[in-house]
Design a protein around this motif. Structure first.
Motif, PDB file in Angstrom:
ATOM      1  N   ALA A   1     -40.158  23.760 -41.013  1.00  0.00           N
ATOM      2  CA  ALA A   1     -40.271  22.467 -40.528  1.00  0.00           C
ATOM      3  C   ALA A   1     -39.128  22.212 -39.533  1.00  0.00           C
ATOM      4  N   LEU A   2     -38.411  23.061 -39.211  1.00  0.00           N
ATOM      5  CA  LEU A   2     -37.216  22.702 -38.300  1.00  0.00           C
ATOM      6  C   LEU A   2     -37.798  22.575 -36.873  1.00  0.00           C
ATOM      7  N   GLY A   3     -38.643  23.461 -36.507  1.00  0.00           N
ATOM      8  CA  GLY A   3     -39.277  23.265 -35.225  1.00  0.00           C
ATOM      9  C   GLY A   3     -39.801  21.943 -34.681  1.00  0.00           C
ATOM     10  N   GLU A   4     -40.558  21.314 -35.799  1.00  0.00           N
ATOM     11  CA  GLU A   4     -41.172  20.194 -35.742  1.00  0.00           C
ATOM     12  C   GLU A   4     -40.398  19.000 -35.692  1.00  0.00           C
ATOM     13  N   GLY A   5     -39.056  19.178 -36.519  1.00  0.00           N
ATOM     14  CA  GLY A   5     -37.804  18.318 -36.526  1.00  0.00           C
ATOM     15  C   GLY A   5     -37.338  18.076 -35.303  1.00  0.00           C
ATOM     16  N   PHE A   6     -36.984  19.243 -34.456  1.00  0.00           N
ATOM     17  CA  PHE A   6     -36.533  19.189 -33.402  1.00  0.00           C
ATOM     18  C   PHE A   6     -37.182  18.467 -32.284  1.00  0.00           C
ATOM     19  N   SER A   7     -38.565  18.638 -32.216  1.00  0.00           N
ATOM     20  CA  SER A   7     -39.331  17.936 -31.236  1.00  0.00           C
ATOM     21  C   SER A   7     -39.644  16.510 -31.627  1.00  0.00           C
ATOM     22  N   LEU A   8     -39.427  16.022 -32.974  1.00  0.00           N
ATOM     23  CA  LEU A   8     -39.504  14.586 -33.072  1.00  0.00           C
ATOM     24  C   LEU A   8     -38.134  13.862 -32.644  1.00  0.00           C
ATOM     25  N   LEU A   9     -37.056  14.791 -32.936  1.00  0.00           N
ATOM     26  CA  LEU A   9     -35.840  14.083 -32.799  1.00  0.00           C
ATOM     27  C   LEU A   9     -35.361  14.013 -31.314  1.00  0.00           C
ATOM     28  N   TYR A  10     -35.582  15.208 -30.651  1.00  0.00           N
ATOM     29  CA  TYR A  10     -35.033  15.263 -29.372  1.00  0.00           C
ATOM     30  C   TYR A  10     -35.296  14.200 -28.178  1.00  0.00           C
ATOM     31  N   PRO A  11     -36.546  13.460 -28.223  1.00  0.00           N
ATOM     32  CA  PRO A  11     -36.893  12.371 -27.392  1.00  0.00           C
ATOM     33  C   PRO A  11     -35.928  10.966 -27.731  1.00  0.00           C
ATOM     34  N   TYR A  12     -35.494  11.144 -28.864  1.00  0.00           N
ATOM     35  CA  TYR A  12     -34.670   9.911 -29.424  1.00  0.00           C
ATOM     36  C   TYR A  12     -33.293   9.949 -29.088  1.00  0.00           C
ATOM     37  N   LEU A  13     -32.626  10.964 -28.409  1.00  0.00           N
ATOM     38  CA  LEU A  13     -31.425  11.094 -28.042  1.00  0.00           C
ATOM     39  C   LEU A  13     -30.777  10.288 -27.147  1.00  0.00           C
ATOM     40  N   ASP A  14     -31.937   9.799 -26.253  1.00  0.00           N
ATOM     41  CA  ASP A  14     -31.468   9.244 -25.067  1.00  0.00           C
ATOM     42  C   ASP A  14     -31.214   7.624 -25.550  1.00  0.00           C
ATOM     43  N   TRP A  15     -31.590   7.362 -27.069  1.00  0.00           N
ATOM     44  CA  TRP A  15     -31.082   5.941 -27.534  1.00  0.00           C
ATOM     45  C   TRP A  15     -29.661   5.691 -27.550  1.00  0.00           C
ATOM     46  N   ASN A  16     -28.848   6.797 -27.383  1.00  0.00           N
ATOM     47  CA  ASN A  16     -27.466   6.665 -27.265  1.00  0.00           C
ATOM     48  C   ASN A  16     -27.179   5.661 -26.168  1.00  0.00           C
ATOM     49  N   ILE A  17     -28.010   5.793 -25.085  1.00  0.00           N
ATOM     50  CA  ILE A  17     -27.683   4.725 -23.780  1.00  0.00           C
ATOM     51  C   ILE A  17     -27.652   3.409 -24.284  1.00  0.00           C
ATOM     52  N   SER A  18     -28.636   2.958 -25.365  1.00  0.00           N
ATOM     53  CA  SER A  18     -29.122   1.641 -25.788  1.00  0.00           C
ATOM     54  C   SER A  18     -27.992   1.296 -26.460  1.00  0.00           C
ATOM     55  N   MET A  19     -27.179   2.012 -27.458  1.00  0.00           N
ATOM     56  CA  MET A  19     -26.382   1.857 -28.521  1.00  0.00           C
ATOM     57  C   MET A  19     -24.930   2.297 -28.102  1.00  0.00           C
ATOM     58  N   ASP A  20     -23.840   2.195 -29.104  1.00  0.00           N
ATOM     59  CA  ASP A  20     -22.636   2.535 -28.759  1.00  0.00           C
ATOM     60  C   ASP A  20     -22.475   4.168 -28.774  1.00  0.00           C
ATOM     61  N   ASN A  21     -21.795   4.406 -27.849  1.00  0.00           N
ATOM     62  CA  ASN A  21     -21.783   6.215 -27.687  1.00  0.00           C
ATOM     63  C   ASN A  21     -21.432   6.623 -28.853  1.00  0.00           C
ATOM     64  N   GLN A  22     -20.740   6.125 -29.624  1.00  0.00           N
ATOM     65  CA  GLN A  22     -20.442   6.592 -31.136  1.00  0.00           C
ATOM     66  C   GLN A  22     -21.301   6.653 -32.242  1.00  0.00           C
ATOM     67  N   VAL A  23     -22.569   6.243 -32.184  1.00  0.00           N
ATOM     68  CA  VAL A  23     -23.342   6.158 -33.113  1.00  0.00           C
ATOM     69  C   VAL A  23     -24.363   7.393 -33.232  1.00  0.00           C
ATOM     70  N   LEU A  24     -24.394   8.002 -34.352  1.00  0.00           N
ATOM     71  CA  LEU A  24     -25.156   8.937 -34.599  1.00  0.00           C
ATOM     72  C   LEU A  24     -26.653   8.493 -34.680  1.00  0.00           C
ATOM     73  N   ILE A  25     -27.663   9.222 -33.901  1.00  0.00           N
ATOM     74  CA  ILE A  25     -29.032   8.792 -34.011  1.00  0.00           C
ATOM     75  C   ILE A  25     -29.818   9.451 -34.898  1.00  0.00           C
ATOM     76  N   CYS A  26     -30.211   8.947 -35.927  1.00  0.00           N
ATOM     77  CA  CYS A  26     -30.849   9.416 -37.431  1.00  0.00           C
ATOM     78  C   CYS A  26     -32.407   8.942 -37.420  1.00  0.00           C
ATOM     79  N   TYR A  27     -33.053  10.233 -37.262  1.00  0.00           N
ATOM     80  CA  TYR A  27     -34.554  10.275 -37.284  1.00  0.00           C
ATOM     81  C   TYR A  27     -35.118  10.233 -38.784  1.00  0.00           C
ATOM     82  N   PRO A  28     -36.175   9.302 -39.444  1.00  0.00           N
ATOM     83  CA  PRO A  28     -36.803   8.445 -38.616  1.00  0.00           C
ATOM     84  C   PRO A  28     -36.560   7.126 -38.333  1.00  0.00           C
TER      85      PRO A  28
END
Length: 509
Positions: A259-286
């Motif tokens: 399931a690693l490949g699917e996990g990467f595909s699900l997570l990657y688009p959400y990395l830009d939420w770093n722009i919306s939040m503090d730079n020091q926040v870990l983006i956790c999916y889901p």
């Protein structure tokens, strides 16, 4: 790396792009041999079956059969030729579909030579690396994780038994994937080295570093933890808050290795939420999917003030307003990153448009497609700030990059100083002690326009600044740019711009 010639197939429906790619590859010093150029996916698939190329460079959208369908049929046929995918579209869906087919190189048109050669070097390295591996070898855990993440491998019972017996890895245990985006000012190897050093201080962890880098993002597979929440808090503090460089990091837990490949595909688009939040926040999916966002209101008042500042050539005010624009998205509320990026595009595009209107010639040097790609692919606030700074740098003046003759520069300087009083060529010739005929010929040769046309266009450019940046009446604007008759000024203005001054003011404001 062995210097064997690699066979390349180009699949692209636009003939100029096909030929352009062929010419670019011809500059590689014989490292790559273009064995065929195909115009669609059907022709490309036939060529793949017949010629067995080492590398396929393919467009996505093509008639008869698109590039992704061609690659899918190629993989189904058991052919694992390396592919570089080209597209005029920056949506992640295309990249994600390509990644599922094992594609690690995805380029946006127009293609720059250095980007193409870097992608070719990347796939060449992969080819040579695979050739050196013995067929009977299954590989190290990092190699297996790489193939699973890139969609080239589904772990079967034989691989499971191998990982269990040799590395004590249970393929059906929960494991997590860390994606660390480092931007363009840090290398992937430096980022991986930093994360490896940080994880070495957490007891009991097993960490694997597959050689998968996607758009400045490195991946780490983690297993052996007991408390996921504790590990997430620790990573946020140790990796993000103590990082010497800005980075965005995301985290997803999966049920098993496959399931690693699917996990990467699900997570990657959400990395830009770093722009919306503090730079020091870990983006956790889901969990990130449940974040509540505020409505993002575009700061139209700042846009109007910026227009005025540009027209007044008030560089200090331009810098001040840009800082206010950045701050408008950092007011304690959380906005969707897509809306923030769209606001940046709108704001910067308006700056570029008004700067061009008032004659800021350096702004024309900005590659807006490249700028758009930088903004929409950004994962860090600093990347948006850097893109904005690039635009502001071009507002610093109208440097004379076209002429080198000192006399012409002196003529322009006099025009810029005395345009309001109606300076004539005869006056300049007396000041420079040269004949008007010689100066007129020299000016035309160096600038491509006549002296009188240059003066007229310069006056109108200053009039545009006043029309947009002030509330002066029409006759006052005319006087300030050297026209005593407002009607004649209006006629000249329309001749150059296609609009009357009143229309121009209404449309631009």
């Amino acid at each position: 790396m062995k210097e064997n010639v690699l066979k390349v197939l180009i699949v692209e429906d636009e003939i100029r792009i096909r030929e352009g790619l062929g010419k670019l590859l011809s500059r590689s010093g014989g490292r790559y041999d273009v064995v065929m150029e195909a115009g669609n996916g059907v022709e490309g698939l036939q060529a793949i079956f017949q010629l067995k190329p080492d590398i396929v460079i393919t467009d996505i959208r093509m008639p008869d059969m698109d590039g992704l369908e061609m690659l899918e049929q190629m993989v189904q046929a058991g052919i694992h030729t390396k592919a570089i995918v080209l597209s005029a579209f920056s949506e992640f869906e295309y990249a994600r579909s390509a990644m599922k087919l094992g594609v690690t190189e995805y380029l946006l048109k127009p293609i720059a030579y250095n980007e193409l050669m870097q992608s070719l070097e990347n796939v060449t390295f992969q080819i040579e690396k695979e050739r050196l591996e013995k067929p009977e070898q299954i590989g190290t855990p990092e190699q297996i994780f790489f193939y699973v993440l890139s969609g080239k491998l589904t772990v079967d019972e034989q691989t499971e038994a191998y990982l269990e017996s040799r590395y004590h890895i249970d393929c059906h245990e929960k494991m997590s994937l860390l994606c660390a985006y480092h931007g363009g000012d840090v290398s992937s190897e430096d980022t991986r080295r930093y994360i490896r050093h940080v994880f070495s201080s957490y007891p009991g962890l097993d960490c694997y570093y597959p050689d998968l880098v996607y758009r400045n993002t490195v991946t780490v597979v983690v297993r052996g933890y007991r408390d996921l929440k504790d590990l997430e808090r620790w990573m946020q503090q140790q990796i993000l808050q103590r990082s010497p460089k800005k980075m965005a990091a995301g985290w997803v837990e999966v049920d098993d290795l496959n399931a690693l490949g699917e996990g990467f595909s699900l997570l990657y688009p959400y990395l830009d939420w770093n722009i919306s939040m503090d730079n020091q926040v870990l983006i956790c999916y889901p969990q990130i999917k449940n974040v509540q966002t505020a409505s993002c209101n575009y700061p139209i008042d700042l846009e109007m003030q910026m227009r005025t500042a540009i027209c007044s050539d008030d560089q200090a005010r331009e810098q001040e307003l840009m800082k206010e624009f950045h701050s408008s998205f950092r007011d304690g509320k959380i906005y969707a990153p897509k809306e923030i990026k769209e606001s940046y595009v709108r704001f910067l595009w308006n700056i570029i448009a008004i700067a061009k209107e008032v004659g800021k010639v350096q702004v024309s040097q900005i590659n807006q497609q490249e700028l758009l790609s930088r903004i929409m692919n950004a994962k860090l606030r600093e990347e948006l700030t850097d893109a904005s700074s690039l635009v502001l740098e071009k507002l610093t003046g109208t440097q004379d990059t076209d002429t080198t003759h000192l006399t012409v520069k002196r003529m322009k300087s006099m025009i810029h100083e005395f345009y309001q009083t109606g300076i004539m060529l005869d006056e300049i010739s007396r000041k420079l002690d040269m004949t008007p005929e010689y100066l007129g010929t020299l000016f035309h040769r160096e600038t491509g326009t006549t002296f009188s046309n240059y003066v007229k266009n310069y006056r109108i450019s200053k009039a545009k600044e006043l029309l947009v940046g002030t509330n002066l009446k029409l006759y006052e604007v005319a006087e300030k740019v050297g026209y005593s008759d407002p009607k004649y000024f209006s006629r000249v203005f329309k001749e150059i711009t296609g609009q009357l001054p009143v229309e121009y003011r209404r449309n631009v404001k």
